[in-house]
Every structure is written in structure tokens, then in C-alpha cells.
Write a protein that holds these residues in place. Structure first.
Motif, PDB file in Angstrom:
ATOM      1  N   LYS A  10       0.833  -1.197   0.000  1.00  0.00           N
ATOM      2  CA  LYS A  10       0.000   0.000   0.000  1.00  0.00           C
ATOM      3  C   LYS A  10       0.873   1.255   0.000  1.00  0.00           C
ATOM      4  CE  LYS A  10      -3.943  -2.134   2.228  1.00  0.00           C
ATOM      5  NZ  LYS A  10      -4.743  -2.256   3.445  1.00  0.00           N
ATOM      6  N   ASP A  11       2.034   1.183   0.667  1.00  0.00           N
ATOM      7  CA  ASP A  11       2.925   2.331   0.750  1.00  0.00           C
ATOM      8  C   ASP A  11       3.690   2.561  -0.550  1.00  0.00           C
ATOM      9  OD1 ASP A  11       2.142   2.798   3.332  1.00  0.00           O
ATOM     10  OD2 ASP A  11       3.850   1.749   4.233  1.00  0.00           O
ATOM     11  N   VAL A  12       3.880   1.511  -1.313  1.00  0.00           N
ATOM     12  CA  VAL A  12       4.609   1.637  -2.567  1.00  0.00           C
ATOM     13  C   VAL A  12       3.693   2.289  -3.590  1.00  0.00           C
ATOM     14  CG1 VAL A  12       5.719   0.383  -4.453  1.00  0.00           C
ATOM     15  CG2 VAL A  12       6.051  -0.354  -2.091  1.00  0.00           C
ATOM     16  N   ASP A  13       4.154   3.401  -4.153  1.00  0.00           N
ATOM     17  CA  ASP A  13       3.355   4.120  -5.138  1.00  0.00           C
ATOM     18  C   ASP A  13       3.396   3.369  -6.460  1.00  0.00           C
ATOM     19  OD1 ASP A  13       1.734   6.080  -6.099  1.00  0.00           O
ATOM     20  OD2 ASP A  13       3.299   7.601  -6.257  1.00  0.00           O
ATOM     21  N   ILE A  14       2.389   3.606  -7.275  1.00  0.00           N
ATOM     22  CA  ILE A  14       2.370   3.011  -8.599  1.00  0.00           C
ATOM     23  C   ILE A  14       3.477   3.640  -9.428  1.00  0.00           C
ATOM     24  CG2 ILE A  14      -0.067   2.363  -8.582  1.00  0.00           C
ATOM     25  CD1 ILE A  14      -0.719   4.943  -9.963  1.00  0.00           C
ATOM     26  N   ASN A  15       3.720   3.120 -10.598  1.00  0.00           N
ATOM     27  CA  ASN A  15       4.800   3.634 -11.437  1.00  0.00           C
ATOM     28  C   ASN A  15       4.629   5.116 -11.698  1.00  0.00           C
ATOM     29  OD1 ASN A  15       5.943   1.119 -11.641  1.00  0.00           O
ATOM     30  ND2 ASN A  15       4.865   0.607 -13.493  1.00  0.00           N
ATOM     31  N   THR A  16       5.711   5.837 -11.526  1.00  0.00           N
ATOM     32  CA  THR A  16       5.704   7.264 -11.808  1.00  0.00           C
ATOM     33  C   THR A  16       6.801   7.577 -12.802  1.00  0.00           C
ATOM     34  OG1 THR A  16       7.130   7.730  -9.915  1.00  0.00           O
ATOM     35  CG2 THR A  16       4.738   7.896  -9.568  1.00  0.00           C
ATOM     36  N   PHE A  17       6.630   8.705 -13.477  1.00  0.00           N
ATOM     37  CA  PHE A  17       7.545   9.078 -14.544  1.00  0.00           C
ATOM     38  C   PHE A  17       7.922  10.542 -14.424  1.00  0.00           C
ATOM     39  CE2 PHE A  17       4.616   5.798 -15.881  1.00  0.00           C
ATOM     40  CZ  PHE A  17       5.475   4.813 -16.337  1.00  0.00           C
ATOM     41  N   THR A  18       9.082  10.884 -14.943  1.00  0.00           N
ATOM     42  CA  THR A  18       9.520  12.276 -14.937  1.00  0.00           C
ATOM     43  C   THR A  18       8.829  13.043 -16.058  1.00  0.00           C
ATOM     44  OG1 THR A  18      11.349  11.879 -16.460  1.00  0.00           O
ATOM     45  CG2 THR A  18      11.813  11.599 -14.099  1.00  0.00           C
ATOM     46  N   LYS A  19       8.928  14.345 -15.988  1.00  0.00           N
ATOM     47  CA  LYS A  19       8.362  15.208 -17.032  1.00  0.00           C
ATOM     48  C   LYS A  19       8.933  14.826 -18.394  1.00  0.00           C
ATOM     49  CE  LYS A  19       8.165  20.032 -18.471  1.00  0.00           C
ATOM     50  NZ  LYS A  19       8.446  21.431 -18.089  1.00  0.00           N
ATOM     51  N   LEU A  39       3.544  20.577 -16.441  1.00  0.00           N
ATOM     52  CA  LEU A  39       4.322  19.686 -15.573  1.00  0.00           C
ATOM     53  C   LEU A  39       5.580  20.398 -15.089  1.00  0.00           C
ATOM     54  CD1 LEU A  39       4.158  16.288 -17.509  1.00  0.00           C
ATOM     55  CD2 LEU A  39       2.636  17.105 -15.702  1.00  0.00           C
ATOM     56  N   THR A  40       6.011  20.053 -13.894  1.00  0.00           N
ATOM     57  CA  THR A  40       7.255  20.620 -13.376  1.00  0.00           C
ATOM     58  C   THR A  40       8.362  19.575 -13.448  1.00  0.00           C
ATOM     59  OG1 THR A  40       6.642  20.020 -11.121  1.00  0.00           O
ATOM     60  CG2 THR A  40       6.103  22.252 -11.833  1.00  0.00           C
ATOM     61  N   SER A  41       9.564  20.041 -13.646  1.00  0.00           N
ATOM     62  CA  SER A  41      10.702  19.145 -13.872  1.00  0.00           C
ATOM     63  C   SER A  41      11.091  18.329 -12.640  1.00  0.00           C
ATOM     64  CB  SER A  41      11.912  19.950 -14.338  1.00  0.00           C
ATOM     65  OG  SER A  41      11.638  20.526 -15.580  1.00  0.00           O
ATOM     66  N   ASN A  42      10.851  18.846 -11.460  1.00  0.00           N
ATOM     67  CA  ASN A  42      11.327  18.157 -10.259  1.00  0.00           C
ATOM     68  C   ASN A  42      10.308  17.202  -9.647  1.00  0.00           C
ATOM     69  OD1 ASN A  42       9.657  20.227  -9.516  1.00  0.00           O
ATOM     70  ND2 ASN A  42      10.907  20.927  -7.812  1.00  0.00           N
ATOM     71  N   ASN A  43       9.199  16.931 -10.344  1.00  0.00           N
ATOM     72  CA  ASN A  43       8.171  16.012  -9.845  1.00  0.00           C
ATOM     73  C   ASN A  43       8.101  14.749 -10.687  1.00  0.00           C
ATOM     74  OD1 ASN A  43       7.323  17.621  -7.738  1.00  0.00           O
ATOM     75  ND2 ASN A  43       5.695  18.583  -8.892  1.00  0.00           N
ATOM     76  N   HIS A  44       7.484  13.735 -10.102  1.00  0.00           N
ATOM     77  CA  HIS A  44       7.182  12.499 -10.808  1.00  0.00           C
ATOM     78  C   HIS A  44       5.664  12.364 -10.858  1.00  0.00           C
ATOM     79  CE1 HIS A  44      11.373  11.706  -9.915  1.00  0.00           C
ATOM     80  NE2 HIS A  44      11.330  10.740 -10.806  1.00  0.00           N
ATOM     81  N   TYR A  45       5.148  11.836 -11.962  1.00  0.00           N
ATOM     82  CA  TYR A  45       3.716  11.752 -12.179  1.00  0.00           C
ATOM     83  C   TYR A  45       3.322  10.341 -12.603  1.00  0.00           C
ATOM     84  CZ  TYR A  45       4.270  16.816 -12.524  1.00  0.00           C
ATOM     85  OH  TYR A  45       4.584  18.120 -12.281  1.00  0.00           O
ATOM     86  N   SER A  46       2.168   9.893 -12.119  1.00  0.00           N
ATOM     87  CA  SER A  46       1.609   8.630 -12.596  1.00  0.00           C
ATOM     88  C   SER A  46       0.797   8.926 -13.853  1.00  0.00           C
ATOM     89  CB  SER A  46       0.713   7.998 -11.529  1.00  0.00           C
ATOM     90  OG  SER A  46      -0.455   8.772 -11.341  1.00  0.00           O
ATOM     91  N   ILE A  47       0.477   7.889 -14.598  1.00  0.00           N
ATOM     92  CA  ILE A  47      -0.337   8.054 -15.804  1.00  0.00           C
ATOM     93  C   ILE A  47      -1.697   8.641 -15.429  1.00  0.00           C
ATOM     94  CG2 ILE A  47      -1.470   6.812 -17.704  1.00  0.00           C
ATOM     95  CD1 ILE A  47       1.615   7.044 -17.931  1.00  0.00           C
ATOM     96  N   LYS A  48      -2.261   8.185 -14.342  1.00  0.00           N
ATOM     97  CA  LYS A  48      -3.552   8.689 -13.888  1.00  0.00           C
ATOM     98  C   LYS A  48      -3.470  10.182 -13.580  1.00  0.00           C
ATOM     99  CE  LYS A  48      -7.119   7.990 -10.408  1.00  0.00           C
ATOM    100  NZ  LYS A  48      -7.528   7.245  -9.220  1.00  0.00           N
ATOM    101  N   GLN A  49      -2.413  10.605 -12.921  1.00  0.00           N
ATOM    102  CA  GLN A  49      -2.249  12.024 -12.604  1.00  0.00           C
ATOM    103  C   GLN A  49      -2.149  12.864 -13.868  1.00  0.00           C
ATOM    104  OE1 GLN A  49       1.250  11.469 -10.115  1.00  0.00           O
ATOM    105  NE2 GLN A  49       0.188  12.512  -8.441  1.00  0.00           N
ATOM    106  N   VAL A  50      -1.378  12.404 -14.831  1.00  0.00           N
ATOM    107  CA  VAL A  50      -1.202  13.148 -16.076  1.00  0.00           C
ATOM    108  C   VAL A  50      -2.528  13.259 -16.813  1.00  0.00           C
ATOM    109  CG1 VAL A  50      -0.037  13.190 -18.320  1.00  0.00           C
ATOM    110  CG2 VAL A  50       1.230  12.510 -16.274  1.00  0.00           C
ATOM    111  N   ASP A  51      -3.263  12.163 -16.885  1.00  0.00           N
ATOM    112  CA  ASP A  51      -4.567  12.192 -17.555  1.00  0.00           C
ATOM    113  C   ASP A  51      -5.514  13.183 -16.869  1.00  0.00           C
ATOM    114  OD1 ASP A  51      -3.705  10.324 -19.401  1.00  0.00           O
ATOM    115  OD2 ASP A  51      -4.612   8.622 -18.349  1.00  0.00           O
ATOM    116  N   GLU A  52      -5.496  13.204 -15.534  1.00  0.00           N
ATOM    117  CA  GLU A  52      -6.348  14.131 -14.791  1.00  0.00           C
ATOM    118  C   GLU A  52      -5.929  15.585 -15.026  1.00  0.00           C
ATOM    119  OE1 GLU A  52      -6.231  12.845 -10.712  1.00  0.00           O
ATOM    120  OE2 GLU A  52      -7.508  11.109 -11.126  1.00  0.00           O
TER     121      GLU A  52
END
Length: 63
Positions: A10-19, A39-52
Motif C-alpha cells: 500500500k505504501d509503494v506508489d504506482i509507477n511514476t515518470f519524470t516530465k 508539468l514541473t521538472s522536479n516532480n514524478h507523475y503517474s499516468i492517472k495524474q497526467v490524464d487528470e
């Protein structure tokens, strides 16, 4: 022991990607300019986050 594994999963986040990874992917080719701006360069985003983010941006009211 199984409870510990469940908690770790549960603590492990799903796959995230850089900008960079996201804007260079084929999936987001049509939205590359938009994603470069929101998107900001210093963050990681999941596919769901990007779609939202894309969906929310496109639904915004033009001022």
C-alpha cells in the motif's frame, strides 16, 4: 508477516515518470506542448495524474 507485506504494498506508489519521460512518450504526443507547460521538472507523475491534469486543463473556463 502477510500484514507487513500488505502494508508495504500500500505504501509503494504506482509507477511514476519524470516530465521528460512523459513528454517524450508516444501516448502523450498530441499533448506535448500542454504537458511541457503544466508539468514541473522536479516532480514524478503517474499516468492517472497526467490524464487528470490534461482533463482538468481542458475543462477550465477561458478568461
Amino acid at each position: 508477516m502477510d500484514d507487513l507485506k500488505d502494508k508495504e504494498n500500500k505504501d509503494v506508489d504506482i509507477n511514476t515518470f519524470t516530465k521528460e519521460q512523459i513528454i517524450n512518450s508516444n501516448k502523450y504526443r498530441k499533448n506535448r506542448d500542454l504537458l511541457t507547460a503544466i508539468l514541473t521538472s522536479n516532480n514524478h507523475y503517474s499516468i492517472k495524474q497526467v490524464d487528470e491534469l490534461i482533463e482538468n486543463f481542458k475543462k477550465r473556463e477561458v478568461k
